[in-house]
Design a protein around this motif. Structure first.
Motif, short mmCIF file in Angstrom:
data_model
loop_
_atom_site.label_atom_id
_atom_site.label_comp_id
_atom_site.label_asym_id
_atom_site.label_seq_id
_atom_site.Cartn_x
_atom_site.Cartn_y
_atom_site.Cartn_z
N THR A 179 -71.84 -52.32 52.44
CA THR A 179 -71.29 -53.64 52.43
C THR A 179 -69.86 -53.58 52.75
O THR A 179 -69.01 -54.40 53.45
CB THR A 179 -71.54 -54.30 51.24
N GLY A 180 -69.18 -52.36 52.52
CA GLY A 180 -67.61 -52.06 52.82
C GLY A 180 -67.48 -52.31 54.39
O GLY A 180 -66.86 -53.14 54.72
N THR A 230 -68.81 -54.98 56.36
CA THR A 230 -68.02 -56.45 56.18
C THR A 230 -66.93 -56.53 57.05
O THR A 230 -66.58 -57.54 57.89
CB THR A 230 -67.85 -56.64 54.68
N ALA A 252 -69.52 -49.54 49.14
CA ALA A 252 -68.98 -50.80 48.86
C ALA A 252 -67.47 -50.74 48.94
O ALA A 252 -66.63 -49.92 49.43
CB ALA A 252 -69.60 -51.46 47.81
N GLU A 284 -63.74 -53.45 48.48
CA GLU A 284 -63.02 -54.54 48.91
C GLU A 284 -62.57 -54.52 50.11
O GLU A 284 -61.72 -53.47 50.43
CB GLU A 284 -62.03 -55.04 47.78
N GLU A 342 -68.37 -60.68 50.94
CA GLU A 342 -69.15 -59.58 51.67
C GLU A 342 -69.93 -60.36 52.96
O GLU A 342 -70.53 -61.48 52.54
CB GLU A 342 -70.64 -59.20 50.67
N ARG A 343 -69.94 -59.69 54.01
CA ARG A 343 -70.63 -60.48 55.14
C ARG A 343 -71.41 -59.58 55.80
O ARG A 343 -71.78 -59.51 57.15
CB ARG A 343 -69.39 -60.78 55.94
N ARG A 393 -76.71 -53.83 50.67
CA ARG A 393 -76.33 -53.97 49.35
C ARG A 393 -76.96 -53.17 48.58
O ARG A 393 -77.98 -52.54 48.46
CB ARG A 393 -76.77 -55.59 48.82
N ALA A 449 -75.60 -59.31 57.06
CA ALA A 449 -75.16 -59.78 55.54
C ALA A 449 -76.50 -59.99 54.82
O ALA A 449 -77.61 -60.67 55.35
CB ALA A 449 -74.47 -61.23 55.46
#
Length: 369
Positions: free
Chosen positions: A132-133, A136, A277, A279, A295-296, A300, A362
């Motif tokens: 997801t990192g 996104t 993952a 931010e 998250e986009r 996951r 996503a």
């Protein structure tokens, strides 16, 4: 490809330190099944197999010949990557390996050609970019939210792995060093975000001729350094964006970002590409401050091995897998070109290119049991 009957059967070669992460995650997936584990150390293979229901211990030759192995997961040291991959391909098996794909582009090209001739797939780490990192961040870029990318920076600095690894010599031999060890995470992320690279310039150094093991039963043992341990370069992507790269085993402390991407209308902070993952933050010109991005995209709760699951999904659907051999080859070509540029003092055209892998939507999940 969603049930155990149709799962891609995986044989693991190499039961060393990294194997534990794969063997924890892969049994959770419904589209792969670990059936065999091999290592030159038979006891280590047996110990690893004991922790995976349905898996048995064997030797490498037995694993390549096994009827219940469709894909060989190559977790050996870098110097053995090409040898193991060649044997697997010769046996008609798909291959997914730890990075780098091989010690050099000549070896890697031969592997891809052999795989094409045999009709088997080649995959290669890192698969962290499928989390997801990075995904996104990819979604933000694809949506045009920081405008046309101008450039990026990517920094990985540490004093060296000998401080914590009990047998670190391979990090300091051909196929190792900060560029070949950690560079694939950063370069694969940059290619995923900004596309392939067409030209590089670079410089490198080896400030220390030897290192000392800092932990474990061999603590205090001195060994020779055979590769550059501080590499810096500039990458020109095919779309014109310029990325600045520093990979070092010679920096005690740095306050540098992992990856940042700079666009004409803002900037993007990308989390550590050695993880799945983290931010993502965006700086928009009108906001005047960094804001977190929800998250986009990306798989996951992914972990090492999700690239194997992504390959299995692609195989079942007849589509392209993302952590593929041609991407890994291009990253290897970029690294090799950087070292050539550093030794020659000139810019080097990167001979290869690759497709930018498809984005992971996503909420996507690798098939799970």
């Amino acid at each position: 490809m969603g049930d155990e009957v149709n799962a891609l059967r995986v044989g693991v070669v190499g039961a060393g330190q990294i194997s534990g992460q794969y063997l924890t995650y892969l049994p959770k997936l419904g589209n792969v099944s670990v059936t065999a584990i091999a290592d030159l150390d038979a006891d280590r293979a047996a110990a690893a197999a004991a922790g995976v229901p349905g898996a048995r211990a064997t030797d490498p030759a037995g694993l390549y010949a096994a009827d219940d192995v469709d894909l060989v997961l190559n977790l050996t040291i870098p110097a053995a990557h090409a040898e193991v991959a060649r044997a697997a391909i010769a046996a008609g098996k798909h291959v997914y390996g730890e990075k780098p794909l091989a010690n050099g582009t000549a070896e890697a090209r031969a592997l891809l050609d052999a795989a094409d001739e045999a009709g088997v797939l080649v995959g290669c780490a890192p698969d962290t970019v499928l989390g997801t990192g990075v995904q996104t961040a990819r979604a933000v870029l694809d949506a045009g939210e920081i405008g046309t990318p101008v450039g990026a920076s990517a920094f990985m600095v540490t004093p060296g792995h000998e401080r914590w690894h009990p047998a670190p010599e391979f990090y300091y031999r051909p196929g190792g060093g900060p560029l070949f060890d950690m560079g694939p995470y950063y370069l694969t992320a940059l290619v995923t975000l900004l596309g392939p690279v067409r030209r590089v310039v670079g410089m490198s150094s080896t400030p220390r001729a030897s290192r000392v093991i800092g932990s474990g039963p061999r603590a205090g043992t001195e060994f020779a350094v055979e590769v550059a341990t501080h590499v810096t370069g500039i990458l020109e992507h095919e779309d014109g964006a310029l990325s600045t790269l520093i990979m070092s085993f010679d920096v005690w402390q740095g306050a540098l970002p992992r990856i940042e991407v700079y666009g004409m209308e803002g900037s993007l902070s990308v989390p550590d590409p050695n993880g799945f993952a983290g931010e993502v933050r965006i700086f928009r010109a009108e906001a005047k401050e960094w804001d977190p991005v929800p998250e986009r995209g990306g798989y996951r709760d992914a972990a090492r091995g999700c690239g194997v699951g992504d390959l299995a999904r692609a195989f079942g659907q007849g589509t392209a897998h993302r952590a593929n051999g041609r991407l890994a080859y291009h990253v290897l070509d970029v690294m090799e070109s950087l070292l050539t540029a550093a030794s020659s003092g000139r810019s080097v055209e990167v001979a290869s290119t690759c497709d930018r892998p498809a984005a992971v939507p996503a909420g996507a999940r690798v098939e799970e049991r």
